[in-house]
Design a protein around this motif. Structure first.
Motif, PDB file in Angstrom:
ATOM      1  N   GLN A 124       0.823  -1.208   0.000  1.00 34.07           N
ATOM      2  CA  GLN A 124       0.000   0.000   0.000  1.00 34.07           C
ATOM      3  C   GLN A 124       0.861   1.263   0.000  1.00 34.07           C
ATOM      4  OE1 GLN A 124      -0.847  -2.761   1.561  1.00 34.07           O
ATOM      5  NE2 GLN A 124      -3.058  -3.014   1.703  1.00 34.07           N
ATOM      6  N   SER A 125       1.998   1.217   0.697  1.00 36.35           N
ATOM      7  CA  SER A 125       2.907   2.364   0.696  1.00 36.35           C
ATOM      8  C   SER A 125       3.441   2.639  -0.709  1.00 36.35           C
ATOM      9  CB  SER A 125       4.090   2.116   1.645  1.00 36.35           C
ATOM     10  OG  SER A 125       3.702   2.259   2.992  1.00 36.35           O
ATOM     11  N   ILE A 126       3.799   1.582  -1.430  1.00 36.28           N
ATOM     12  CA  ILE A 126       4.319   1.747  -2.782  1.00 36.28           C
ATOM     13  C   ILE A 126       3.254   2.373  -3.681  1.00 36.28           C
ATOM     14  CG2 ILE A 126       5.355   0.601  -4.753  1.00 36.28           C
ATOM     15  CD1 ILE A 126       7.041   0.527  -2.172  1.00 36.28           C
ATOM     16  N   GLY A 127       2.034   1.846  -3.599  1.00 39.68           N
ATOM     17  CA  GLY A 127       0.948   2.412  -4.397  1.00 39.68           C
ATOM     18  C   GLY A 127       0.641   3.852  -4.015  1.00 39.68           C
ATOM     19  N   ALA A 128       0.665   4.133  -2.703  1.00 40.45           N
ATOM     20  CA  ALA A 128       0.357   5.487  -2.232  1.00 40.45           C
ATOM     21  C   ALA A 128       1.394   6.494  -2.702  1.00 40.45           C
ATOM     22  CB  ALA A 128       0.261   5.498  -0.704  1.00 40.45           C
ATOM     23  N   LEU A 129       2.656   6.068  -2.792  1.00 43.13           N
ATOM     24  CA  LEU A 129       3.679   6.975  -3.304  1.00 43.13           C
ATOM     25  C   LEU A 129       3.350   7.418  -4.729  1.00 43.13           C
ATOM     26  CD1 LEU A 129       7.031   5.337  -2.082  1.00 43.13           C
ATOM     27  CD2 LEU A 129       6.021   7.472  -1.270  1.00 43.13           C
ATOM     28  N   GLY A 130       3.016   6.455  -5.588  1.00 43.46           N
ATOM     29  CA  GLY A 130       2.673   6.796  -6.961  1.00 43.46           C
ATOM     30  C   GLY A 130       1.454   7.692  -7.046  1.00 43.46           C
ATOM     31  N   LEU A 131       0.450   7.409  -6.204  1.00 42.24           N
ATOM     32  CA  LEU A 131      -0.762   8.226  -6.180  1.00 42.24           C
ATOM     33  C   LEU A 131      -0.461   9.660  -5.775  1.00 42.24           C
ATOM     34  CD1 LEU A 131      -3.851   8.686  -6.143  1.00 42.24           C
ATOM     35  CD2 LEU A 131      -3.854   7.786  -3.801  1.00 42.24           C
ATOM     36  N   GLY A 166      -6.219  -6.273  -5.572  1.00 47.07           N
ATOM     37  CA  GLY A 166      -5.876  -6.882  -4.287  1.00 47.07           C
ATOM     38  C   GLY A 166      -6.519  -6.189  -3.105  1.00 47.07           C
ATOM     39  N   HIS A 167      -7.527  -5.341  -3.365  1.00 49.06           N
ATOM     40  CA  HIS A 167      -8.236  -4.611  -2.302  1.00 49.06           C
ATOM     41  C   HIS A 167      -7.270  -3.781  -1.463  1.00 49.06           C
ATOM     42  CE1 HIS A 167     -11.962  -7.504  -2.333  1.00 49.06           C
ATOM     43  NE2 HIS A 167     -11.502  -7.233  -3.540  1.00 49.06           N
ATOM     44  N   TRP A 168      -6.283  -3.143  -2.120  1.00 44.62           N
ATOM     45  CA  TRP A 168      -5.297  -2.381  -1.360  1.00 44.62           C
ATOM     46  C   TRP A 168      -5.924  -1.185  -0.655  1.00 44.62           C
ATOM     47  CZ3 TRP A 168      -0.142  -1.784  -4.566  1.00 44.62           C
ATOM     48  CH2 TRP A 168       0.397  -3.064  -4.778  1.00 44.62           C
ATOM     49  N   PHE A 169      -6.793  -0.478  -1.346  1.00 46.47           N
ATOM     50  CA  PHE A 169      -7.405   0.729  -0.781  1.00 46.47           C
ATOM     51  C   PHE A 169      -8.924   0.671  -0.759  1.00 46.47           C
ATOM     52  CE2 PHE A 169      -3.286   1.864  -2.557  1.00 46.47           C
ATOM     53  CZ  PHE A 169      -2.686   2.509  -1.488  1.00 46.47           C
ATOM     54  N   ALA A 170      -9.502  -0.196  -1.558  1.00 45.87           N
ATOM     55  CA  ALA A 170     -10.952  -0.389  -1.595  1.00 45.87           C
ATOM     56  C   ALA A 170     -11.222  -1.716  -2.266  1.00 45.87           C
ATOM     57  CB  ALA A 170     -11.636   0.751  -2.367  1.00 45.87           C
TER      58      ALA A 170
END
Length: 280
Positions: A124-131, A166-170
């Motif tokens: 989730q941290s990796i995805g959040a960085l890109g976001l 993968g339901h990372w954020f929703a």
């Protein structure tokens, strides 16, 4: 973030001591900020150049361009380039702010550290960085030019859906509905405003950015994001209007406020939904 989402550890990040992980995220964020400076300066120029080439080709063939600028703020710029100026004033000034690079690096570094603290050594941290990095770039571009380029908003939407496989954020169904509902809700508001006032109230890029945020956070977060964005816009635009820096009929960068509301939702979740009587 959906409270039911399971945090998925990244093994090599989990092996780092917390302080080293924070330093790593800070360094990566600062470096990313330097890249964001390039994106903020170059992407609007690339978009405008593409419009210019398409308009010149349409002039040569005598047919209307297929992808004419949909945002009213883009029309004067395209007209100026068509008349012979290769860069409009509001785009050319992007190269005249040397402090912008360090501002972006600092903001990116601070938010990257906050992501490490909020989500830990997880995917989730990796995805959040890109976001967050993409939202920063979109906010600055929209502030400078009132453009939200498809080359940033559309990949942001698709990456959000992929992350939520993968339901990372929703949950994925909520993300798909969020993407559709985000676009269609602002699209409907656009046409209602057009019918009432006979002029555009926002650009199509706002629809796509709102859809992307729906893809990341699910449909349950949309009302919170729009509410926060509107409140921020009222405060900032109202203050500028009172100070005489904004006319009542002048367009302002609503996408920047959507981006800020998206970042707030990333860190705080859907807590506002509880306050307004909805479901988090």
């Amino acid at each position: 973030m959906n409270g039911d989402a399971e945090l998925l550890l990244v093994d090599w990040l989990a092996q780092l001591e917390p302080h080293w992980r924070l330093l790593l995220f800070a360094a990566v964020g600062i470096i990313a900020g330097l890249g964001l400076d390039v994106i903020v300066r170059r992407v609007p120029l690339a978009v405008e150049q593409a419009w210019l080439e398409e308009m010149q080709a349409a002039d040569a063939s005598g047919t209307p361009p297929l992808h004419a600028p949909s945002h009213p703020a883009a029309l004067p710029s395209a007209a100026m380039t068509r008349a012979g100026s290769l860069a409009s004033p509001h785009l050319a000034r992007l190269d005249t702010a040397p402090t912008r690079r360090w501002q972006l690096s600092l903001l990116s570094g601070v938010l990257s550290v906050a992501i490490s603290w909020r989500f830990g050594p997880t995917w989730q941290s990796i995805g959040a960085l890109g976001l967050v990095w993409t939202l920063i770039a979109l906010a600055y571009i929209d502030y400078d030019t009132q453009l939200l380029p498809d080359m940033l908003t559309l990949p942001l939407l698709w990456v959000g859906l992929l992350c939520n496989l993968g339901h990372w954020f929703a949950a994925l169904p909520a993300a798909v509905v969020g993407a559709a509902a985000g676009y269609m809700s602002l699209w409907a508001l656009y046409w209602v405003y057009w019918w009432l006032r006979r002029r555009e109230g926002m650009g199509f890029g706002d629809f796509k950015l709102y859809a992307a945020l729906g893809a990341w956070f699910g449909w349950t977060a949309l009302l919170q994001i729009l509410t926060l964005a509107c409140l921020l816009a009222i405060v900032v635009a109202g203050s500028a209007w009172i100070a005489g820096r904004l006319r009542s009929d002048q367009m302002f960068p609503f996408g920047a406020f959507l981006a800020a509301a998206g970042i707030a939702t990333l860190f705080c979740g859907n807590g506002l939904m509880i306050w307004i009587g909805g479901t988090p």
